[in-house]
Motif scaffolding. Structure first.
Motif, PDB file in Angstrom:
ATOM      1  N   LYS A   1      14.778  79.230  66.621  1.00 44.76           N
ATOM      2  CA  LYS A   1      14.201  78.891  67.921  1.00 44.76           C
ATOM      3  C   LYS A   1      15.590  78.499  68.728  1.00 44.76           C
ATOM      4  CE  LYS A   1      10.102  76.986  66.318  1.00 44.76           C
ATOM      5  NZ  LYS A   1       9.154  75.575  66.056  1.00 44.76           N
ATOM      6  N   PRO A   2      15.463  78.649  70.045  1.00 49.49           N
ATOM      7  CA  PRO A   2      16.582  78.385  70.867  1.00 49.49           C
ATOM      8  C   PRO A   2      16.948  76.867  70.720  1.00 49.49           C
ATOM      9  CG  PRO A   2      15.011  79.867  72.113  1.00 49.49           C
ATOM     10  CD  PRO A   2      14.365  79.402  71.088  1.00 49.49           C
ATOM     11  N   SER A   3      16.050  76.057  70.310  1.00 50.35           N
ATOM     12  CA  SER A   3      16.338  74.625  70.325  1.00 50.35           C
ATOM     13  C   SER A   3      17.126  74.345  68.801  1.00 50.35           C
ATOM     14  CB  SER A   3      15.036  73.688  70.220  1.00 50.35           C
ATOM     15  OG  SER A   3      14.145  74.278  69.180  1.00 50.35           O
ATOM     16  N   GLN A   4      17.126  75.489  67.819  1.00 48.78           N
ATOM     17  CA  GLN A   4      18.241  75.242  66.668  1.00 48.78           C
ATOM     18  C   GLN A   4      19.367  75.858  66.860  1.00 48.78           C
ATOM     19  OE1 GLN A   4      14.588  77.340  64.640  1.00 48.78           O
ATOM     20  NE2 GLN A   4      14.897  75.670  62.789  1.00 48.78           N
TER      21      GLN A   4
ATOM     22  N   ALA B   1      23.204  75.082  72.963  1.00 44.91           N
ATOM     23  CA  ALA B   1      23.073  75.904  74.337  1.00 44.91           C
ATOM     24  C   ALA B   1      23.751  76.890  74.697  1.00 44.91           C
ATOM     25  CB  ALA B   1      22.719  74.869  75.264  1.00 44.91           C
TER      26      ALA B   1
ATOM     27  N   ALA C   1      19.228  74.326  61.179  1.00 40.79           N
ATOM     28  CA  ALA C   1      19.818  74.382  62.717  1.00 40.79           C
ATOM     29  C   ALA C   1      21.222  74.633  62.777  1.00 40.79           C
ATOM     30  CB  ALA C   1      19.487  73.000  63.414  1.00 40.79           C
TER      31      ALA C   1
END
Length: 216
Positions: A134-137, A140, A208
């Motif tokens: 996921k983008p959160s893993q 940024a 992550a």
């Protein structure tokens, strides 16, 4: 009494008829000159393209990702290329032989420098593990091929035998585009002995990525 005109009189009158002077419109004259100049310019450009062809390499047959290129895999054609097109010139053929395909190369395609690599991925003793994140893993700022990362375990589903989650030092090989679910598939190169453990963690969504310094 009416007099009938004799042929001699008719001929005499005809000799006094003056033709109107021909006049060419200034606008038509300008258009004619412009069209002539345009035609000359097009002819010059066509001649220039035809006269400046560069011998380049194209694929003579399919070569899959990772396979070494051989002489029979390549052929030479002369093309008029735009300055923005990157191609391998025929004079560099000897330097190309022995390099590996960085992508799947199709017969008839133009060979570019980005299509070649001098290293095999994965190298002996390494494996490539695909992880869907996921983008959160992900950081940024994003990641890119060649980045050194730590695939950090976010839950103790798999441990190193001492009760602590197992982390994995890895190198990013490829980064995919987000799929319909927003997941991004990242290919990580890790030691062969860690591949299975990392794959299981990735399947459980318990990974992550931590980006390490890009300084070399």
């Amino acid at each position: 009494m009416l007099q009938r005109s004799t042929p001699s009189r008719v001929a005499s009158r005809a000799t006094h008829v003056r033709p109107l002077p021909s006049r060419r419109s200034p606008v038509m004259l300008v258009v004619s000159i412009a069209l002539t100049a345009l035609g000359a310019l097009i002819a010059w450009q066509v001649y220039g393209i035809a006269g400046h062809r560069t011998p380049v390499l194209v694929m003579a047959r399919n070569v899959p990702l990772g396979q070494q290129l051989q002489a029979q895999d390549l052929r030479t054609v002369a093309l008029g290329l735009d300055s923005g097109v990157r191609a391998v010139e025929a004079t560099d053929k000897s330097a190309v032989i022995g390099k590996r395909a960085a992508v799947d190369l199709k017969a008839g395609s133009l060979l570019a420098p980005a299509h070649l690599t001098g290293t095999l991925v994965p190298a002996p003793g390494q494996v490539v593990v695909s992880v869907a994140l996921k983008p959160s893993q992900l950081p940024a700022r994003g990641i890119q091929p060649g980045d050194r990362v730590v695939a950090a375990a976010v839950a103790p589903a798999i441990s190193n035998g001492q009760g602590a989650p197992a982390d994995h030092q890895a190198r990013v090989d490829r980064v995919g585009e987000p799929d319909a679910d927003g997941l991004i598939v990242v290919d990580l190169v890790v030691p062969a002995g860690e591949g299975s453990a990392l794959a299981r963690q990735a399947a459980d969504g318990k990974i992550a990525l931590i980006l390490q310094s890009r300084a070399r």
